[in-house]
Write an enzyme that holds these catalytic residues in place. Structure first.
Site, PDB file in Angstrom:
ATOM      1  N   GLU A  79      19.733  -6.230 -12.129  1.00 17.87           N
ATOM      2  CA  GLU A  79      18.700  -5.593 -11.147  1.00 17.87           C
ATOM      3  C   GLU A  79      18.874  -5.687  -9.685  1.00 17.87           C
ATOM      4  O   GLU A  79      18.582  -6.817  -9.503  1.00 17.87           O
ATOM      5  CB  GLU A  79      17.420  -4.925 -11.651  1.00 17.87           C
ATOM      6  CG  GLU A  79      16.300  -3.675 -11.354  1.00 17.87           C
ATOM      7  CD  GLU A  79      15.126  -3.601 -11.467  1.00 17.87           C
ATOM      8  OE1 GLU A  79      14.630  -3.480 -10.660  1.00 17.87           O
ATOM      9  OE2 GLU A  79      15.170  -3.946 -12.629  1.00 17.87           O
TER      10      GLU A  79
ATOM     11  N   ASP B  33       6.352  -1.800  -4.238  1.00 21.10           N
ATOM     12  CA  ASP B  33       6.537  -3.358  -3.630  1.00 21.10           C
ATOM     13  C   ASP B  33       5.695  -4.111  -3.203  1.00 21.10           C
ATOM     14  O   ASP B  33       5.272  -4.457  -2.661  1.00 21.10           O
ATOM     15  CB  ASP B  33       8.321  -3.500  -3.013  1.00 21.10           C
ATOM     16  CG  ASP B  33       9.358  -3.319  -3.666  1.00 21.10           C
ATOM     17  OD1 ASP B  33       9.483  -2.581  -4.739  1.00 21.10           O
ATOM     18  OD2 ASP B  33      10.302  -3.008  -2.962  1.00 21.10           O
TER      19      ASP B  33
END
Length: 258
Positions: A47, A58
């Protein structure tokens, strides 16, 4: 390429180890070298994060990696070029993790053309709600690139079924409420949540967010079809502790025998 390539990573009871690397963290040569290493080490899928200035999903480790990439002047075009170059050397599927804004700023059609040239097999867009996925889903379907859905602990089962009904590749099951990052352990309800998702979808289910130890990996792949390890992989790559990444991959593959 595309959907079939991702599907093959899960065939015959295979358990998928999916490391996350930030595109351009340390430069584009470093990105290519890290992808080569992960491929040789036995990762199932890689990824690749697209750096963005407002990364709402995040945690701090990935945010810092994205900031380093942006500060060094890395561009989306540059990341695509690096992927196209390293694609000639590696076979594992590429999945991009990108927020919607970089896609729209680049231009949807141009973005997808570059995905094709770079050998990208799937895309995850964490801030694209199911109700708005037609912004990009039909274009991806035309070229056989999987739009991989995210489901969360708080998603009702009816919504999970809806989100995954037209999806391809695999289902990314977020194992915590909140942002990415390393955690100590997982609550019992995570197990029942993953089992519930598994029983209601026809795609492989991969657990992600907060997975950082061999014990986490073993626990998760007992229930589902694979794991995404992001913050921990970034940390280990940064500190050149690559043997620990190999140990996480080994822990995943061990469960194929079980």
């Amino acid at each position: 390429m595309g959907v079939e390539k991702i599907k093959a990573a899960f065939e015959n009871g295979k358990k998928a180890f999916i490391p996350y690397v930030m595109g351009g963290d340390g430069g584009l040569e470093k990105l290519k070298e890290r992808i080569r290493f992960l491929d040789e080490a036995g990762a199932s899928i890689v990824e690749i994060g697209i750096p963005f200035s407002d990364p709402v999903a995040d945690g701090p480790t990935i945010q810092r990696a994205g900031k380093r990439a942006l500060d060094s002047g890395v561009t989306l075009k540059g990341i695509f070029q690096a992927l196209a170059e390293v694609r000639k050397e590696v076979q594992m599927p590429f999945v991009l993790m990108t927020y919607l804004n970089p896609v729209l700023a680049f231009g949807k059609e141009r973005f997808i053309e570059n995905c094709i040239e770079a050998g990208v097999d799937g895309i995850i867009v964490p801030d694209l709600p199911y109700e708005e996925q037609n912004i990009i889903a039909p274009l991806l379907r035309e070229v056989n690139i999987a739009l991989i859905p995210l489901v969360t602990v708080t998603s009702p089962i009816e919504r999970i079924e809806k989100i995954t009904s037209e999806s391809e590749g695999f289902v990314y099951a977020v194992t915590v409420a909140g942002v990415t990052g390393v955690r100590q352990n997982f609550k019992e309800e995570i197990h029942s949540y993953l089992e519930k998702v598994k029983s209601h979808v026809n795609l492989p289910v991969v657990a992600g967010f907060g997975i950082s130890t061999k014990e986490h990996v073993e626990e998760m792949v007992t229930i589902c079809d694979g794991v995404v390890v992001g913050s921990k992989v970034i940390e280990l790559l940064e500190n050149e502790k690559r043997e620990e990444i190999c140990e996480l991959i080994y822990a995943t593959k061990q469960k194929e025998e079980a």
